[in-house]
Enzyme design. Structure first.
Site, PDB file in Angstrom:
ATOM      1  N   ASP A 194      34.975  50.362  46.987  1.00  0.00           N
ATOM      2  CA  ASP A 194      35.331  51.064  46.354  1.00  0.00           C
ATOM      3  C   ASP A 194      34.147  51.069  45.680  1.00  0.00           C
ATOM      4  OD1 ASP A 194      35.267  48.283  45.261  1.00  0.00           O
ATOM      5  OD2 ASP A 194      37.216  48.920  43.796  1.00  0.00           O
ATOM      6  N   ASP A 236      44.111  44.549  34.725  1.00  0.00           N
ATOM      7  CA  ASP A 236      45.471  44.946  34.528  1.00  0.00           C
ATOM      8  C   ASP A 236      46.122  45.771  35.565  1.00  0.00           C
ATOM      9  OD1 ASP A 236      43.359  46.344  36.358  1.00  0.00           O
ATOM     10  OD2 ASP A 236      43.056  48.307  34.487  1.00  0.00           O
ATOM     11  N   HIS A 261      44.496  46.557  38.795  1.00  0.00           N
ATOM     12  CA  HIS A 261      43.476  47.328  39.696  1.00  0.00           C
ATOM     13  C   HIS A 261      43.768  46.735  40.669  1.00  0.00           C
ATOM     14  CE1 HIS A 261      39.718  45.985  37.737  1.00  0.00           C
ATOM     15  NE2 HIS A 261      39.612  46.253  38.944  1.00  0.00           N
ATOM     16  N   GLU A 316      43.613  52.334  39.293  1.00  0.00           N
ATOM     17  CA  GLU A 316      43.461  52.043  37.511  1.00  0.00           C
ATOM     18  C   GLU A 316      44.826  52.003  38.005  1.00  0.00           C
ATOM     19  OE1 GLU A 316      42.165  49.648  36.194  1.00  0.00           O
ATOM     20  OE2 GLU A 316      40.175  50.307  35.887  1.00  0.00           O
TER      21      GLU A 316
HETATM   22  C1  GLP Z   1      36.348  44.973  40.465  1.00  0.00           C
HETATM   23  C2  GLP Z   1      36.686  45.070  41.632  1.00  0.00           C
HETATM   24  C3  GLP Z   1      37.807  45.338  41.905  1.00  0.00           C
HETATM   25  C4  GLP Z   1      38.394  43.176  41.990  1.00  0.00           C
HETATM   26  C5  GLP Z   1      38.302  43.798  40.804  1.00  0.00           C
HETATM   27  C6  GLP Z   1      38.525  41.425  40.314  1.00  0.00           C
HETATM   28  O1  GLP Z   1      36.842  45.804  39.146  1.00  0.00           O
HETATM   29  N1  GLP Z   1      36.341  47.211  41.659  1.00  0.00           N
HETATM   30  O2  GLP Z   1      37.635  44.992  44.071  1.00  0.00           O
HETATM   31  O3  GLP Z   1      39.132  42.333  42.777  1.00  0.00           O
HETATM   32  O4  GLP Z   1      37.434  44.218  39.672  1.00  0.00           O
HETATM   33  O5  GLP Z   1      37.686  41.338  40.115  1.00  0.00           O
HETATM   34  P1  GLP Z   1      37.077  39.687  40.768  1.00  0.00           P
HETATM   35  O6  GLP Z   1      37.653  39.455  41.343  1.00  0.00           O
HETATM   36  O7  GLP Z   1      35.638  39.373  39.486  1.00  0.00           O
HETATM   37  O8  GLP Z   1      37.837  39.017  38.604  1.00  0.00           O
END
Ligand code: GLP
Length: 236
Positions: free
Chosen positions: A67, A136, A138, A143
């Protein structure tokens, strides 16, 4: 599902790096699906060390990222392209031409999504997809919604995601409100999936995703249907 509970973040990072490294050793020209966020940083550090010591050769690897924020280009230090360059690509011998991140600055994000999916298809799909999980539920930036979206697509970020990710920005107002993300088709068609999660605050959503009902309101729950899913969790 292979569920591995480890003692700490370092252990998680070493195991995840070893799994990805073994994929590259077994198939030097493989396609790695990569993720951003804080969870994979340690994995990328370990992979960089393994490359420096000559244990893994990334010269034939292609990567596709999940992404990107809308409106941030690779020169912006909050963009996921910048994150990938700094945390991994600049430290390993991958050919940058073979590293793909969706273009969040494309004039037509729908077309960008279609081209991204066509690219992944032309590469023969993803051999191993690394994933983190949002609070959440995702994955990528898929989302919670009333349906799963198959294709790479533009999304409105959930207020809780904007808040969670604001820790990387000077202020919450600087966090982009939209993004482009790989959809469930390319993720679920990956031959293997490796989901990493650390911290007590991820446990509840992880349990919900892995053992609760499969629902687009918990996007990661679709992973229960994947035939080759490995999850690594550390509480610390
Ligand atoms: C972000 C990314 C995800 C990631 C998630 C968790 O928004 N788009 O790909 O897995 O958040 O992030 P973190 O590893 O910092 O908790």
């Amino acid at each position: 599902m292979n569920y591995i509970i480890v003692k700490d973040y370092d252990d998680l990072s070493r195991k995840a790096a070893n799994i990805i490294a073994s994929q590259v050793i077994l198939k030097p020209g493989c396609v790695l699906g990569l993720a951003t966020g804080s969870s994979p940083v340690g994995t990328y550090t370990k992979l960089s060390e393994m490359c420096a010591s000559g244990d893994v050769d990334f010269s034939k690897v292609t990567s596709v990222n999940l992404d990107e924020y809308e409106g941030l280009d690779g020169t912006n230090d909050q963009s996921y392209r910048y994150f990938m360059d700094k945390n991994l690509f600049d430290k390993i011998n991958i050919d940058k031409k073979n590293t793909y991140v969706p273009n969040g600055c494309a004039a037509d994000l729908k077309k960008e999504g279609e081209e991204y999916d066509a690219l992944i298809k032309s590469l023969g799909g993803i051999d191993i997809q690394l994933l983190g999980i949002g609070l959440d539920g995702h994955i990528g930036f898929n989302e919670p919604d009333e349906f799963f979206t198959k294709e790479t697509h533009a999304v409105e970020l959930d207020p809780s995601t904007i808040e969670a990710n604001s820790r990387f920005f000077a202020s919450i107002d600087d966090v982009p409100k939209r993004a482009i993300t790989m959809g469930m088709m390319s993720i679920m068609q990956a031959k293997k999936i490796l989901l990493i999660a650390n911290g007590k605050n991820k446990k509840e959503i992880l349990d919900k995703a892995l053992t609760g009902p499969i629902t687009p309101m918990v996007p990661a729950s679709i992973l229960q249907l994947h035939p080759d899913l490995t999850v690594i969790y550390s509480e610390n």
